[in-house]
Design a protein around this motif. Sequence first.
Motif, PDB file in Angstrom:
ATOM      1  N   PRO A   1       0.851  -1.250  -0.064  1.00  0.00           N
ATOM      2  CA  PRO A   1       0.025   0.039  -0.049  1.00  0.00           C
ATOM      3  C   PRO A   1       0.752   1.391   0.168  1.00  0.00           C
ATOM      4  N   GLY A   2       0.618   1.950  -1.072  1.00  0.00           N
ATOM      5  CA  GLY A   2       1.297   3.385  -1.051  1.00  0.00           C
ATOM      6  C   GLY A   2       2.581   3.280  -2.137  1.00  0.00           C
ATOM      7  N   SER A   3       2.735   2.188  -2.771  1.00  0.00           N
ATOM      8  CA  SER A   3       3.879   2.123  -3.608  1.00  0.00           C
ATOM      9  C   SER A   3       3.588   2.407  -5.037  1.00  0.00           C
ATOM     10  N   GLY A   4       2.672   3.353  -5.204  1.00  0.00           N
ATOM     11  CA  GLY A   4       2.200   3.599  -6.543  1.00  0.00           C
ATOM     12  C   GLY A   4       3.319   4.748  -7.211  1.00  0.00           C
ATOM     13  N   ASN A   5       2.827   5.385  -8.139  1.00  0.00           N
ATOM     14  CA  ASN A   5       3.486   6.216  -8.907  1.00  0.00           C
ATOM     15  C   ASN A   5       3.304   7.683  -8.555  1.00  0.00           C
ATOM     16  N   THR A   6       1.999   8.008  -8.204  1.00  0.00           N
ATOM     17  CA  THR A   6       1.610   9.143  -7.976  1.00  0.00           C
ATOM     18  C   THR A   6       2.506  10.095  -7.008  1.00  0.00           C
ATOM     19  N   LEU A   7       2.813   9.731  -5.743  1.00  0.00           N
ATOM     20  CA  LEU A   7       3.613  10.519  -4.919  1.00  0.00           C
ATOM     21  C   LEU A   7       5.134  10.525  -5.507  1.00  0.00           C
ATOM     22  N   PRO A   8       5.608   9.453  -5.749  1.00  0.00           N
ATOM     23  CA  PRO A   8       7.159   9.852  -6.505  1.00  0.00           C
ATOM     24  C   PRO A   8       7.064  10.787  -7.498  1.00  0.00           C
ATOM     25  N   MET A   9       5.960  10.744  -8.200  1.00  0.00           N
ATOM     26  CA  MET A   9       5.869  11.727  -9.315  1.00  0.00           C
ATOM     27  C   MET A   9       5.669  13.271  -8.881  1.00  0.00           C
ATOM     28  N   LEU A  10       4.854  13.360  -7.672  1.00  0.00           N
ATOM     29  CA  LEU A  10       4.742  14.626  -7.137  1.00  0.00           C
ATOM     30  C   LEU A  10       5.946  14.957  -6.525  1.00  0.00           C
ATOM     31  N   GLY A  11       6.810  13.922  -5.870  1.00  0.00           N
ATOM     32  CA  GLY A  11       7.791  14.386  -5.253  1.00  0.00           C
ATOM     33  C   GLY A  11       9.114  14.884  -6.153  1.00  0.00           C
ATOM     34  N   GLY A  12       8.945  14.266  -7.451  1.00  0.00           N
ATOM     35  CA  GLY A  12       9.876  14.720  -8.505  1.00  0.00           C
ATOM     36  C   GLY A  12       9.523  15.999  -8.936  1.00  0.00           C
ATOM     37  N   LEU A  13       8.165  16.387  -9.160  1.00  0.00           N
ATOM     38  CA  LEU A  13       8.067  17.727  -9.349  1.00  0.00           C
ATOM     39  C   LEU A  13       8.367  18.715  -8.280  1.00  0.00           C
ATOM     40  N   LEU A  14       8.207  18.507  -6.976  1.00  0.00           N
ATOM     41  CA  LEU A  14       8.483  19.467  -5.921  1.00  0.00           C
ATOM     42  C   LEU A  14       9.906  19.641  -5.952  1.00  0.00           C
ATOM     43  N   LEU A  15      10.890  18.681  -6.361  1.00  0.00           N
ATOM     44  CA  LEU A  15      12.081  18.876  -6.485  1.00  0.00           C
ATOM     45  C   LEU A  15      12.650  19.666  -7.627  1.00  0.00           C
ATOM     46  N   MET A  16      11.885  19.810  -8.563  1.00  0.00           N
ATOM     47  CA  MET A  16      12.195  20.531  -9.575  1.00  0.00           C
ATOM     48  C   MET A  16      11.792  21.990  -9.459  1.00  0.00           C
ATOM     49  N   PHE A  17      10.783  22.125  -8.672  1.00  0.00           N
ATOM     50  CA  PHE A  17      10.654  23.533  -8.390  1.00  0.00           C
ATOM     51  C   PHE A  17      11.620  24.149  -7.687  1.00  0.00           C
ATOM     52  N   PRO A  18      11.989  25.507  -7.850  1.00  0.00           N
ATOM     53  CA  PRO A  18      13.121  26.145  -7.197  1.00  0.00           C
ATOM     54  C   PRO A  18      12.839  26.612  -5.955  1.00  0.00           C
ATOM     55  N   GLY A  19      13.677  26.025  -4.900  1.00  0.00           N
ATOM     56  CA  GLY A  19      13.226  26.641  -3.587  1.00  0.00           C
ATOM     57  C   GLY A  19      13.685  25.263  -2.635  1.00  0.00           C
ATOM     58  N   LEU A  20      14.073  25.421  -1.374  1.00  0.00           N
ATOM     59  CA  LEU A  20      14.247  24.441  -0.424  1.00  0.00           C
ATOM     60  C   LEU A  20      13.193  23.961   0.385  1.00  0.00           C
ATOM     61  N   LEU A  21      12.230  24.551   0.492  1.00  0.00           N
ATOM     62  CA  LEU A  21      10.775  24.079   1.106  1.00  0.00           C
ATOM     63  C   LEU A  21      10.427  22.954   0.222  1.00  0.00           C
ATOM     64  N   SER A  22      10.273  23.360  -1.003  1.00  0.00           N
ATOM     65  CA  SER A  22       9.835  22.539  -1.917  1.00  0.00           C
ATOM     66  C   SER A  22      10.631  21.289  -2.205  1.00  0.00           C
ATOM     67  N   ASP A  23      12.017  21.315  -2.004  1.00  0.00           N
ATOM     68  CA  ASP A  23      12.802  20.141  -2.092  1.00  0.00           C
ATOM     69  C   ASP A  23      12.490  19.469  -0.825  1.00  0.00           C
ATOM     70  N   ALA A  24      12.417  19.979   0.376  1.00  0.00           N
ATOM     71  CA  ALA A  24      12.114  19.108   1.502  1.00  0.00           C
ATOM     72  C   ALA A  24      10.726  18.240   1.344  1.00  0.00           C
ATOM     73  N   ALA A  25       9.805  19.034   0.793  1.00  0.00           N
ATOM     74  CA  ALA A  25       8.319  18.465   0.613  1.00  0.00           C
ATOM     75  C   ALA A  25       8.532  17.442  -0.407  1.00  0.00           C
ATOM     76  N   GLY A  26       9.396  17.542  -1.516  1.00  0.00           N
ATOM     77  CA  GLY A  26       9.574  16.386  -2.556  1.00  0.00           C
ATOM     78  C   GLY A  26      10.344  15.147  -1.945  1.00  0.00           C
ATOM     79  N   LEU A  27      11.415  15.585  -1.041  1.00  0.00           N
ATOM     80  CA  LEU A  27      11.955  14.604  -0.262  1.00  0.00           C
ATOM     81  C   LEU A  27      10.978  13.486   0.516  1.00  0.00           C
TER      82      LEU A  27
END
Length: 195
Positions: A100-126
């Motif tokens: 449960p929870g091993s889908g692709n939605t959250l990794p893709m969201l994490g990747g998008l958050l990593l691509m946004f410029p900023g440190l908070l978005s990087d932390a949320a992506g991680l």
Amino acid sequence: MTFAATPPPRSRPPQRSRARRFVPLGVAAWVVLEIWLLTLVADAAGGLTVLLLLVAGVVAGGYVIKRAGRRAWKNLTESVQQGGPAASGASAGPEEQKSPGSGNTLPMLGGLLLMFPGLLSDAAGLLCLFPPTRKLLHRRAERLLTRRVRYTPGGLGDAFQQARMHQQDGKIVQGEVIREDEPPSPRRDDPQLPR
């Protein structure tokens, strides 16, 4: 010429939803906080370090999105070849056992958050990529969605619940829904075709 009745005048204007009121404020606060944190890091470590952090975030986010997309495409092609549902974990290898929870939605969201410029978005992506927090976020989101969707009978909630019902071996049981409150449709006297 047709005349329509004029609607009664409203005593007060319609209320805006909470989301329309607070989401723009939240986004503005997020942007201001991101800029402030970037300037703090630039003062402490230098502008080149901030630039390298931003570039590394874009590269890492692109890699995560590419990997999650490939995994989704692989699962889709395997499920089409086997004729089973894409959500069943029967075709996953031992290193990619579905949980449960091993889908692709959250990794893709994490990747998008990593691509946004900023440190908070990087932390949320991680947080979206780290397995324990990803499972926690998945459970919370699933609870929230099932609670919100459950209250509309005959709507999306019923379809969501029906889509999640499947046998453990991954087989789909074909069936037909018969409603008792509707009168039966008239029979057609078309000739039977030979099989």
